[in-house]
Motif scaffolding. Structure first.
Motif, mmCIF file in Angstrom:
data_model
loop_
_atom_site.group_PDB
_atom_site.id
_atom_site.type_symbol
_atom_site.label_atom_id
_atom_site.label_comp_id
_atom_site.label_asym_id
_atom_site.label_seq_id
_atom_site.Cartn_x
_atom_site.Cartn_y
_atom_site.Cartn_z
ATOM 1 N N PRO A 42 0.824 -1.207 0.000
ATOM 2 C CA PRO A 42 0.000 0.000 0.000
ATOM 3 C C PRO A 42 0.866 1.269 0.000
ATOM 4 O O PRO A 42 1.984 1.267 0.539
ATOM 5 N N PRO A 43 0.371 2.357 -0.595
ATOM 6 C CA PRO A 43 1.155 3.589 -0.668
ATOM 7 C C PRO A 43 1.712 4.064 0.676
ATOM 8 O O PRO A 43 2.877 4.459 0.758
ATOM 9 N N SER A 44 0.926 4.003 1.743
ATOM 10 C CA SER A 44 1.409 4.486 3.043
ATOM 11 C C SER A 44 2.614 3.667 3.533
ATOM 12 O O SER A 44 3.578 4.217 4.074
ATOM 13 N N GLU A 45 2.573 2.346 3.317
ATOM 14 C CA GLU A 45 3.688 1.487 3.727
ATOM 15 C C GLU A 45 4.906 1.712 2.833
ATOM 16 O O GLU A 45 6.054 1.733 3.315
ATOM 17 N N LEU A 46 4.668 1.897 1.557
ATOM 18 C CA LEU A 46 5.757 2.162 0.620
ATOM 19 C C LEU A 46 6.481 3.463 0.985
ATOM 20 O O LEU A 46 7.710 3.533 0.963
ATOM 21 N N ILE A 47 5.717 4.472 1.346
ATOM 22 C CA ILE A 47 6.306 5.756 1.756
ATOM 23 C C ILE A 47 7.133 5.584 3.024
ATOM 24 O O ILE A 47 8.235 6.126 3.130
ATOM 25 N N GLU A 48 6.635 4.821 3.981
ATOM 26 C CA GLU A 48 7.401 4.593 5.221
ATOM 27 C C GLU A 48 8.728 3.904 4.914
ATOM 28 O O GLU A 48 9.756 4.220 5.491
ATOM 29 N N LYS A 49 8.709 2.944 3.999
ATOM 30 C CA LYS A 49 9.953 2.276 3.602
ATOM 31 C C LYS A 49 10.900 3.266 2.927
ATOM 32 O O LYS A 49 12.104 3.263 3.184
ATOM 33 N N ALA A 50 10.367 4.111 2.066
ATOM 34 C CA ALA A 50 11.196 5.091 1.359
ATOM 35 C C ALA A 50 11.812 6.104 2.319
ATOM 36 O O ALA A 50 12.907 6.615 2.064
ATOM 37 N N LYS A 51 11.151 6.370 3.414
ATOM 38 C CA LYS A 51 11.679 7.341 4.386
ATOM 39 C C LYS A 51 12.941 6.833 5.076
ATOM 40 O O LYS A 51 13.656 7.604 5.708
ATOM 41 N N LEU A 52 13.254 5.548 4.915
ATOM 42 C CA LEU A 52 14.498 4.995 5.460
ATOM 43 C C LEU A 52 15.689 5.302 4.550
ATOM 44 O O LEU A 52 16.835 5.213 4.966
ATOM 45 N N PHE A 53 15.422 5.669 3.302
ATOM 46 C CA PHE A 53 16.490 5.909 2.324
ATOM 47 C C PHE A 53 17.517 6.934 2.816
ATOM 48 O O PHE A 53 18.717 6.668 2.771
ATOM 49 N N PRO A 54 17.114 8.094 3.321
ATOM 50 C CA PRO A 54 18.125 9.050 3.801
ATOM 51 C C PRO A 54 18.972 8.500 4.953
ATOM 52 O O PRO A 54 20.160 8.810 5.052
ATOM 53 N N THR A 55 18.387 7.643 5.782
ATOM 54 C CA THR A 55 19.147 7.042 6.889
ATOM 55 C C THR A 55 20.192 6.073 6.346
ATOM 56 O O THR A 55 21.333 6.053 6.800
ATOM 57 N N TRP A 56 19.808 5.269 5.340
ATOM 58 C CA TRP A 56 20.767 4.348 4.725
ATOM 59 C C TRP A 56 21.910 5.110 4.068
ATOM 60 O O TRP A 56 23.050 4.643 4.030
ATOM 61 N N ALA A 57 21.630 6.303 3.563
ATOM 62 C CA ALA A 57 22.670 7.101 2.905
ATOM 63 C C ALA A 57 23.801 7.429 3.877
ATOM 64 O O ALA A 57 24.959 7.540 3.483
ATOM 65 N N ARG A 58 23.478 7.574 5.152
ATOM 66 C CA ARG A 58 24.498 7.883 6.165
ATOM 67 C C ARG A 58 25.526 6.762 6.292
ATOM 68 O O ARG A 58 26.649 6.980 6.689
ATOM 69 N N SER A 59 25.122 5.530 5.944
ATOM 70 C CA SER A 59 26.027 4.384 6.062
ATOM 71 C C SER A 59 26.541 3.933 4.698
ATOM 72 O O SER A 59 26.966 2.796 4.551
ATOM 73 N N SER A 60 26.494 4.823 3.706
ATOM 74 C CA SER A 60 26.902 4.506 2.326
ATOM 75 C C SER A 60 26.141 3.307 1.775
ATOM 76 O O SER A 60 26.654 2.559 0.957
ATOM 77 N N PHE A 61 24.943 3.078 2.288
ATOM 78 C CA PHE A 61 24.036 2.029 1.833
ATOM 79 C C PHE A 61 24.534 0.615 2.118
ATOM 80 O O PHE A 61 24.060 -0.339 1.518
ATOM 81 N N ALA A 62 25.472 0.471 3.056
ATOM 82 C CA ALA A 62 25.952 -0.854 3.442
ATOM 83 C C ALA A 62 24.792 -1.654 4.036
ATOM 84 O O ALA A 62 24.162 -1.229 4.994
ATOM 85 N N GLY A 63 24.482 -2.798 3.444
ATOM 86 C CA GLY A 63 23.420 -3.662 3.935
ATOM 87 C C GLY A 63 22.012 -3.174 3.654
ATOM 88 O O GLY A 63 21.048 -3.752 4.137
#
Length: 134
Positions: A42-63
Protein backbone atom coordinates in the motif's frame (compact mmCIF):
# COMPACT_ATOMS: atom_id res chain seq x y z
CA UNK A 1 -4.70 31.19 -4.94
CA UNK A 2 -7.36 33.71 -4.19
CA UNK A 3 -10.06 35.24 -6.31
CA UNK A 4 -10.42 38.91 -7.14
CA UNK A 5 -12.18 39.23 -3.79
CA UNK A 6 -9.20 37.64 -2.08
CA UNK A 7 -11.15 34.54 -1.02
CA UNK A 8 -9.33 31.21 -1.47
CA UNK A 9 -10.58 28.81 -4.13
CA UNK A 10 -13.76 27.07 -2.99
CA UNK A 11 -14.70 29.44 -0.19
CA UNK A 12 -17.24 31.36 -2.25
CA UNK A 13 -20.50 29.36 -2.61
CA UNK A 14 -21.00 28.43 -6.26
CA UNK A 15 -17.47 29.49 -7.22
CA UNK A 16 -17.21 28.39 -10.89
CA UNK A 17 -13.50 27.71 -10.52
CA UNK A 18 -14.23 24.73 -8.26
CA UNK A 19 -16.40 23.05 -10.92
CA UNK A 20 -13.80 23.84 -13.55
CA UNK A 21 -11.06 22.18 -11.47
CA UNK A 22 -13.22 19.11 -10.74
CA UNK A 23 -13.98 18.60 -14.44
CA UNK A 24 -10.48 19.32 -15.73
CA UNK A 25 -9.40 16.36 -17.91
CA UNK A 26 -5.81 17.63 -17.72
CA UNK A 27 -5.58 16.74 -14.00
CA UNK A 28 -5.57 13.07 -13.02
CA UNK A 29 -7.47 11.70 -10.03
CA UNK A 30 -4.44 10.53 -8.05
CA UNK A 31 -6.47 9.10 -5.16
CA UNK A 32 -8.49 6.87 -7.50
CA UNK A 33 -5.41 5.77 -9.40
CA UNK A 34 -3.63 4.77 -6.18
CA UNK A 35 -6.75 3.05 -4.83
CA UNK A 36 -7.05 0.99 -8.03
CA UNK A 37 -3.37 -0.02 -8.01
CA UNK A 38 -2.52 -3.73 -8.08
CA UNK A 39 0.89 -3.16 -6.47
CA UNK A 40 0.99 -5.36 -3.33
CA UNK A 41 2.48 -2.74 -0.98
CA UNK A 42 0.00 0.00 0.00
CA UNK A 43 1.15 3.59 -0.67
CA UNK A 44 1.41 4.49 3.04
CA UNK A 45 3.69 1.49 3.73
CA UNK A 46 5.76 2.16 0.62
CA UNK A 47 6.31 5.76 1.76
CA UNK A 48 7.40 4.59 5.22
CA UNK A 49 9.95 2.28 3.60
CA UNK A 50 11.20 5.09 1.36
CA UNK A 51 11.68 7.34 4.39
CA UNK A 52 14.50 5.00 5.46
CA UNK A 53 16.49 5.91 2.32
CA UNK A 54 18.13 9.05 3.80
CA UNK A 55 19.15 7.04 6.89
CA UNK A 56 20.77 4.35 4.73
CA UNK A 57 22.67 7.10 2.90
CA UNK A 58 24.50 7.88 6.16
CA UNK A 59 26.03 4.38 6.06
CA UNK A 60 26.90 4.51 2.33
CA UNK A 61 24.04 2.03 1.83
CA UNK A 62 25.95 -0.85 3.44
CA UNK A 63 23.42 -3.66 3.94
CA UNK A 64 20.54 -1.57 2.60
CA UNK A 65 17.60 -3.54 1.18
CA UNK A 66 17.95 -2.19 -2.36
CA UNK A 67 16.04 -3.94 -5.16
CA UNK A 68 18.07 -5.56 -7.93
CA UNK A 69 16.38 -3.32 -10.52
CA UNK A 70 17.00 -0.15 -8.43
CA UNK A 71 17.78 3.02 -10.40
CA UNK A 72 19.16 6.23 -8.88
CA UNK A 73 18.08 9.29 -10.84
CA UNK A 74 19.05 12.83 -9.88
CA UNK A 75 18.97 16.13 -11.76
CA UNK A 76 22.57 15.82 -13.01
CA UNK A 77 23.36 12.15 -12.32
CA UNK A 78 21.81 8.96 -13.57
CA UNK A 79 20.12 6.80 -14.14
CA UNK A 80 22.58 4.62 -12.24
CA UNK A 81 21.98 0.91 -11.57
CA UNK A 82 22.33 -0.71 -8.14
CA UNK A 83 25.93 -1.96 -8.58
CA UNK A 84 27.22 1.37 -9.87
CA UNK A 85 25.29 3.29 -7.21
CA UNK A 86 26.51 1.23 -4.22
CA UNK A 87 30.09 1.25 -5.53
CA UNK A 88 30.02 5.03 -5.95
CA UNK A 89 28.50 5.67 -2.52
CA UNK A 90 30.91 3.33 -0.75
CA UNK A 91 33.90 5.22 -2.20
CA UNK A 92 33.43 8.17 0.16
CA UNK A 93 32.14 8.87 3.65
CA UNK A 94 29.53 11.60 3.59
CA UNK A 95 29.28 11.74 7.39
CA UNK A 96 33.04 12.14 7.80
CA UNK A 97 33.05 15.02 5.33
CA UNK A 98 29.83 16.60 6.65
CA UNK A 99 29.44 15.51 10.31
CA UNK A 100 26.35 17.68 10.78
CA UNK A 101 24.70 16.56 7.51
CA UNK A 102 20.94 16.66 7.24
CA UNK A 103 19.23 15.68 3.99
CA UNK A 104 15.95 17.34 5.03
CA UNK A 105 13.90 14.90 2.95
CA UNK A 106 10.29 15.93 2.27
CA UNK A 107 7.34 15.59 -0.10
CA UNK A 108 7.27 11.77 -0.16
CA UNK A 109 4.57 10.53 -2.52
CA UNK A 110 3.75 7.46 -4.56
CA UNK A 111 3.65 7.98 -8.31
CA UNK A 112 0.05 7.31 -9.42
CA UNK A 113 1.25 6.02 -12.81
CA UNK A 114 4.03 3.78 -11.44
CA UNK A 115 2.66 2.73 -8.08
CA UNK A 116 5.84 0.90 -7.10
CA UNK A 117 7.75 4.20 -7.18
CA UNK A 118 8.11 6.79 -4.42
CA UNK A 119 9.33 10.26 -5.23
CA UNK A 120 10.75 12.69 -2.70
CA UNK A 121 12.89 15.80 -2.56
CA UNK A 122 15.78 16.82 -0.37
CA UNK A 123 17.35 20.12 0.68
CA UNK A 124 20.76 19.05 1.97
CA UNK A 125 22.52 21.17 4.56
CA UNK A 126 25.83 20.47 6.22
CA UNK A 127 29.20 21.92 7.04
CA UNK A 128 32.19 20.47 5.18
CA UNK A 129 34.66 20.16 8.04
CA UNK A 130 36.12 16.71 7.40
CA UNK A 131 37.59 14.51 4.71
CA UNK A 132 35.25 12.72 2.34
CA UNK A 133 37.62 10.80 0.10
CA UNK A 134 40.85 9.22 1.20
Amino acid sequence: RGSASGAPLGEIPGDPRVKMMQDNPEVVDEASMLKDSSFPIPPSELIEKAKLFPTWARSSFAGAPIAEDFKFVAPVVGPIDKATFTKAFSSFDLMEGFPDANTRAYNFHVDPFETNRVWFSTRFIGTHTGTMMG
